[in-house]
Design a protein around this motif. Structure first.
Motif, short mmCIF file in Angstrom:
data_model
loop_
_atom_site.label_atom_id
_atom_site.label_comp_id
_atom_site.label_asym_id
_atom_site.label_seq_id
_atom_site.Cartn_x
_atom_site.Cartn_y
_atom_site.Cartn_z
N LEU A 11 -11.15 27.86 8.59
CA LEU A 11 -10.56 26.78 9.84
C LEU A 11 -9.26 26.33 9.51
O LEU A 11 -9.00 25.88 8.47
CB LEU A 11 -11.61 25.66 10.05
CG LEU A 11 -11.44 24.57 11.11
CD1 LEU A 11 -11.26 25.43 12.40
CD2 LEU A 11 -12.18 23.47 11.16
N VAL A 12 -8.41 26.61 10.65
CA VAL A 12 -6.95 26.20 10.30
C VAL A 12 -6.57 25.58 11.48
O VAL A 12 -6.75 25.80 12.80
CB VAL A 12 -6.41 27.55 9.86
CG1 VAL A 12 -6.26 28.38 10.76
CG2 VAL A 12 -4.68 26.69 9.37
N GLN A 13 -5.50 24.62 11.52
CA GLN A 13 -4.87 24.06 12.67
C GLN A 13 -3.80 24.93 13.15
O GLN A 13 -3.42 25.79 12.42
CB GLN A 13 -4.35 22.83 12.22
CG GLN A 13 -5.29 21.55 12.25
CD GLN A 13 -4.66 20.47 12.01
OE1 GLN A 13 -3.65 20.18 11.62
NE2 GLN A 13 -5.37 19.18 12.40
N ALA A 14 -3.64 24.72 14.35
CA ALA A 14 -2.66 25.78 15.25
C ALA A 14 -1.12 25.46 14.28
O ALA A 14 -0.86 24.36 14.03
CB ALA A 14 -2.40 25.44 16.72
N GLY A 15 -0.42 26.38 14.18
CA GLY A 15 0.71 26.48 13.32
C GLY A 15 0.69 26.70 12.06
O GLY A 15 1.62 26.90 11.31
N GLY A 16 -0.54 26.53 11.35
CA GLY A 16 -0.83 26.76 10.04
C GLY A 16 -0.73 28.17 9.70
O GLY A 16 -0.74 29.02 10.39
N SER A 17 -1.32 28.46 8.33
CA SER A 17 -1.37 29.81 7.90
C SER A 17 -2.78 29.96 6.86
O SER A 17 -3.24 29.05 6.54
CB SER A 17 -0.16 30.19 6.89
OG SER A 17 1.19 29.89 7.44
N LEU A 18 -2.57 31.31 6.86
CA LEU A 18 -3.98 31.70 6.25
C LEU A 18 -3.79 33.23 5.68
O LEU A 18 -3.02 33.84 6.53
CB LEU A 18 -5.18 31.70 7.27
CG LEU A 18 -6.67 31.51 6.58
CD1 LEU A 18 -6.71 30.17 6.00
CD2 LEU A 18 -7.78 31.56 7.78
N ARG A 19 -4.36 33.52 4.39
CA ARG A 19 -4.19 34.75 3.88
C ARG A 19 -5.84 35.39 3.91
O ARG A 19 -6.66 34.79 3.19
CB ARG A 19 -3.65 34.79 2.82
CG ARG A 19 -3.18 36.27 2.18
CD ARG A 19 -2.47 36.23 0.90
NE ARG A 19 -3.39 36.22 -0.20
CZ ARG A 19 -3.06 36.59 -1.47
NH1 ARG A 19 -1.87 37.25 -1.56
NH2 ARG A 19 -3.87 36.47 -2.54
N LEU A 20 -5.88 36.49 4.19
CA LEU A 20 -7.06 37.17 4.17
C LEU A 20 -6.97 38.23 3.19
O LEU A 20 -5.79 38.76 3.01
CB LEU A 20 -7.59 37.74 5.46
CG LEU A 20 -7.75 36.97 6.80
CD1 LEU A 20 -8.19 37.63 8.04
CD2 LEU A 20 -8.72 35.61 6.29
N ALA A 21 -8.02 38.81 2.50
CA ALA A 21 -7.95 39.76 1.38
C ALA A 21 -9.05 40.75 1.81
O ALA A 21 -10.20 40.33 2.26
CB ALA A 21 -8.14 39.03 0.21
N CYS A 22 -8.86 41.96 1.51
CA CYS A 22 -9.78 43.05 1.59
C CYS A 22 -9.74 43.77 0.18
O CYS A 22 -8.87 44.34 -0.02
CB CYS A 22 -9.40 43.98 2.82
SG CYS A 22 -10.54 45.25 2.82
N ALA A 23 -10.95 43.81 -0.23
CA ALA A 23 -11.13 44.23 -1.58
C ALA A 23 -11.94 45.79 -1.34
O ALA A 23 -13.11 45.88 -0.72
CB ALA A 23 -12.18 43.67 -2.54
N ALA A 24 -11.36 46.78 -1.75
CA ALA A 24 -11.84 48.20 -1.29
C ALA A 24 -12.57 48.67 -2.98
O ALA A 24 -11.92 48.38 -4.00
CB ALA A 24 -10.59 49.05 -1.15
N SER A 25 -13.45 49.60 -2.90
CA SER A 25 -14.17 49.99 -3.99
C SER A 25 -14.84 51.37 -3.61
O SER A 25 -14.81 51.51 -2.36
CB SER A 25 -15.31 49.02 -4.55
OG SER A 25 -16.13 48.72 -3.74
#
Length: 119
Positions: A11-25
């Motif tokens: 959950l993040v407020q508008a204007g904020g930032s977030l980083r998603l990660a995807c681990a592949a195997s």
């Protein structure tokens, strides 16, 4: 087979930032391109952006250009989605997907991670 696991949602407020990660195997050498998709409630899944594992060229949906950036770390078999200036309409379940070299479609999918942007 390739397995994909997303992380980093929240959950993040508008204007904020977030980083998603995807681990592949698995058979990661077979991957031609990794993409991010999202699906909001009541809407169809849509393409957010993608990155080629060789060369690293990227492409983005118009709705996220200039705000989202995809990067990869081939040595770690990781792909990232850096999201900035988030808007409530970015709220969705975000999925990582992989397209093998021999395929013309997205074959492998992660389980998804929820991103919620509050106004």
């Amino acid at each position: 087979q390739v397995q994909l696991v997303e992380s980093g949602g929240g959950l993040v407020q508008a204007g904020g930032s977030l980083r998603l990660a995807c681990a592949a195997s698995g058979r990661t050498l077979d991957i031609y391109m990794t993409g991010w998709f999202r699906q909001a409630p009541g809407k169809e899944r849509e393409f957010v952006g993608g990155i080629k594992w060789s060369g690293g060229s990227t492409s983005y949906a118009d709705s996220v250009k200039g705000r989202f950036a995809i990067s990869r770390d081939n040595a770690k078999n990781m792909v990232y989605l850096q999201m900035s200036d988030l808007k409530p309409e970015d709220t969705a379940v975000y999925y990582c997907a992989a397209r093998p070299t021999v395929a013309l479609r997205w074959v492998y999918w992660g389980q998804g991670t929820q991103v919620t942007v509050s106004a």
